[in-house]
Design a protein around this motif. Structure first.
Motif, PDB file in Angstrom:
ATOM      1  N   GLU A  85       0.822  -1.193   0.000  1.00  0.00           N
ATOM      2  CA  GLU A  85       0.000   0.000   0.000  1.00  0.00           C
ATOM      3  C   GLU A  85       0.868   1.261   0.000  1.00  0.00           C
ATOM      4  O   GLU A  85       0.582   2.207  -0.724  1.00  0.00           O
ATOM      5  CB  GLU A  85      -0.928  -0.019   1.220  1.00  0.00           C
ATOM      6  CG  GLU A  85      -1.979   1.043   1.185  1.00  0.00           C
ATOM      7  CD  GLU A  85      -2.947   0.918   2.354  1.00  0.00           C
ATOM      8  OE1 GLU A  85      -3.137   1.930   3.021  1.00  0.00           O
ATOM      9  OE2 GLU A  85      -3.472  -0.189   2.586  1.00  0.00           O
TER      10      GLU A  85
ATOM     11  N   PHE B 251       3.962   1.631  -1.125  1.00  0.00           N
ATOM     12  CA  PHE B 251       4.599   1.791  -2.429  1.00  0.00           C
ATOM     13  C   PHE B 251       3.598   2.285  -3.467  1.00  0.00           C
ATOM     14  O   PHE B 251       3.932   3.104  -4.314  1.00  0.00           O
ATOM     15  CB  PHE B 251       5.270   0.488  -2.865  1.00  0.00           C
ATOM     16  CG  PHE B 251       6.487   0.158  -2.055  1.00  0.00           C
ATOM     17  CD1 PHE B 251       7.693   0.821  -2.269  1.00  0.00           C
ATOM     18  CD2 PHE B 251       6.446  -0.808  -1.064  1.00  0.00           C
ATOM     19  CE1 PHE B 251       8.817   0.530  -1.529  1.00  0.00           C
ATOM     20  CE2 PHE B 251       7.572  -1.109  -0.312  1.00  0.00           C
ATOM     21  CZ  PHE B 251       8.756  -0.432  -0.541  1.00  0.00           C
ATOM     22  N   SER B 252       2.381   1.807  -3.397  1.00  0.00           N
ATOM     23  CA  SER B 252       1.346   2.265  -4.307  1.00  0.00           C
ATOM     24  C   SER B 252       1.093   3.760  -4.119  1.00  0.00           C
ATOM     25  O   SER B 252       0.984   4.508  -5.095  1.00  0.00           O
ATOM     26  CB  SER B 252       0.068   1.468  -4.065  1.00  0.00           C
ATOM     27  OG  SER B 252      -0.949   1.923  -4.906  1.00  0.00           O
ATOM     28  N   GLU B 253       1.006   4.198  -2.865  1.00  0.00           N
ATOM     29  CA  GLU B 253       0.814   5.619  -2.583  1.00  0.00           C
ATOM     30  C   GLU B 253       1.975   6.461  -3.105  1.00  0.00           C
ATOM     31  O   GLU B 253       1.783   7.604  -3.510  1.00  0.00           O
ATOM     32  CB  GLU B 253       0.659   5.844  -1.079  1.00  0.00           C
ATOM     33  CG  GLU B 253      -0.653   5.364  -0.515  1.00  0.00           C
ATOM     34  CD  GLU B 253      -0.749   5.554   0.986  1.00  0.00           C
ATOM     35  OE1 GLU B 253       0.042   6.335   1.559  1.00  0.00           O
ATOM     36  OE2 GLU B 253      -1.626   4.908   1.597  1.00  0.00           O
TER      37      GLU B 253
ATOM     38  N   GLY C  27       3.663   5.719  -5.736  1.00  0.00           N
ATOM     39  CA  GLY C  27       3.770   5.538  -7.170  1.00  0.00           C
ATOM     40  C   GLY C  27       4.956   4.690  -7.568  1.00  0.00           C
ATOM     41  O   GLY C  27       5.496   4.828  -8.665  1.00  0.00           O
ATOM     42  N   GLU C  28       5.362   3.802  -6.693  1.00  0.00           N
ATOM     43  CA  GLU C  28       6.519   2.927  -6.923  1.00  0.00           C
ATOM     44  C   GLU C  28       6.084   1.471  -6.942  1.00  0.00           C
ATOM     45  O   GLU C  28       5.126   1.091  -6.281  1.00  0.00           O
ATOM     46  CB  GLU C  28       7.565   3.115  -5.818  1.00  0.00           C
ATOM     47  CG  GLU C  28       8.169   4.493  -5.726  1.00  0.00           C
ATOM     48  CD  GLU C  28       9.172   4.779  -6.826  1.00  0.00           C
ATOM     49  OE1 GLU C  28       9.589   3.833  -7.530  1.00  0.00           O
ATOM     50  OE2 GLU C  28       9.533   5.952  -6.984  1.00  0.00           O
ATOM     51  N   THR C  29       6.832   0.667  -7.668  1.00  0.00           N
ATOM     52  CA  THR C  29       6.661  -0.776  -7.632  1.00  0.00           C
ATOM     53  C   THR C  29       7.910  -1.352  -6.980  1.00  0.00           C
ATOM     54  O   THR C  29       9.009  -1.204  -7.521  1.00  0.00           O
ATOM     55  CB  THR C  29       6.504  -1.350  -9.058  1.00  0.00           C
ATOM     56  OG1 THR C  29       5.366  -0.721  -9.661  1.00  0.00           O
ATOM     57  CG2 THR C  29       6.319  -2.848  -9.006  1.00  0.00           C
ATOM     58  N   PRO C  30       7.750  -1.972  -5.819  1.00  0.00           N
ATOM     59  CA  PRO C  30       8.940  -2.456  -5.130  1.00  0.00           C
ATOM     60  C   PRO C  30       9.541  -3.691  -5.784  1.00  0.00           C
ATOM     61  O   PRO C  30       8.836  -4.494  -6.394  1.00  0.00           O
ATOM     62  CB  PRO C  30       8.427  -2.804  -3.732  1.00  0.00           C
ATOM     63  CG  PRO C  30       7.000  -3.174  -3.951  1.00  0.00           C
ATOM     64  CD  PRO C  30       6.530  -2.274  -5.076  1.00  0.00           C
ATOM     65  N   VAL C  31      10.850  -3.818  -5.637  1.00  0.00           N
ATOM     66  CA  VAL C  31      11.542  -5.055  -5.986  1.00  0.00           C
ATOM     67  C   VAL C  31      11.533  -5.880  -4.705  1.00  0.00           C
ATOM     68  O   VAL C  31      11.966  -5.404  -3.650  1.00  0.00           O
ATOM     69  CB  VAL C  31      12.984  -4.772  -6.446  1.00  0.00           C
ATOM     70  CG1 VAL C  31      13.736  -6.077  -6.660  1.00  0.00           C
ATOM     71  CG2 VAL C  31      12.983  -3.923  -7.701  1.00  0.00           C
TER      72      VAL C  31
ATOM     73  N   TYR D  19      11.367  -5.290   0.598  1.00  0.00           N
ATOM     74  CA  TYR D  19      10.635  -4.543  -0.432  1.00  0.00           C
ATOM     75  C   TYR D  19      11.427  -3.269  -0.663  1.00  0.00           C
ATOM     76  O   TYR D  19      11.570  -2.449   0.249  1.00  0.00           O
ATOM     77  CB  TYR D  19       9.218  -4.209   0.037  1.00  0.00           C
ATOM     78  CG  TYR D  19       8.336  -5.432   0.177  1.00  0.00           C
ATOM     79  CD1 TYR D  19       7.291  -5.643  -0.709  1.00  0.00           C
ATOM     80  CD2 TYR D  19       8.543  -6.376   1.176  1.00  0.00           C
ATOM     81  CE1 TYR D  19       6.476  -6.764  -0.604  1.00  0.00           C
ATOM     82  CE2 TYR D  19       7.738  -7.488   1.298  1.00  0.00           C
ATOM     83  CZ  TYR D  19       6.712  -7.676   0.409  1.00  0.00           C
ATOM     84  OH  TYR D  19       5.921  -8.787   0.519  1.00  0.00           O
TER      85      TYR D  19
ATOM     86  N   ALA E 125      12.577   0.154  -3.166  1.00  0.00           N
ATOM     87  CA  ALA E 125      12.348   1.131  -4.228  1.00  0.00           C
ATOM     88  C   ALA E 125      13.398   2.212  -4.013  1.00  0.00           C
ATOM     89  O   ALA E 125      14.052   2.244  -2.964  1.00  0.00           O
ATOM     90  CB  ALA E 125      10.933   1.697  -4.149  1.00  0.00           C
TER      91      ALA E 125
END
Length: 138
Positions: free
Chosen positions: A1, A3-5, A7-11, A21, A23
């Protein structure tokens, strides 16, 4: 959640017993904090304790605080705690008094109270409580 806020997609990767997680500029470790060590963690710029210390029963707090200090080389902390009459509610969150915070941290940090306010409606609607925000500086 989070990362979504952002605007990132975690590795997502596995590191021993932990999931990481990552970014740009942010790593979140998921798992048992006692499995996290300084060599695994690397340099820590700051700690934000929003609900960790207050979630632990009294018998675990000393181990937790000393582990946190050791593995982060006493990184500055922003800490939020609750102070209330512990007998009024079993917890968690548990009551952490100013004296207890000092017992855990005063040897390595200067503790500065930043904010204190009554919890509207009481803690979990059960008892009056103060929410306190502290800056811990090495």
């Amino acid at each position: 959640e989070l990362f979504s806020e952002l605007g990132e997609t975690p590795v997502i990767s596995e590191l021993g017993e932990l999931s990481v997680y990552a970014a740009p500029g942010l790593d979140i470790y998921l798992g048992d904090i006692f499995a996290l060590t300084s060599p695994l963690l690397g340099v820590v710029d700051a700690i934000y304790d929003r609900a960790a210390l207050v979630a632990l029963p009294a018998e675990m707090r000393e181990h937790y605080t000393q582990h946190l200090i050791q593995m982060t080389d006493a990184a500055p902390q922003l800490l939020v705690n609750y102070d209330y009459q512990q007998s009024a509610m079993p917890g968690p969150p548990f009551a952490i008094s100013d004296d207890e915070l000092n017992r855990h941290y005063a040897q390595r940090y200067t503790l500065e109270p930043l904010h204190c306010e009554s919890v509207p409606g009481g803690l979990k609607g059960q008892c009056p409580a103060q929410e306190k925000v502290w800056l811990l500086t090495p």
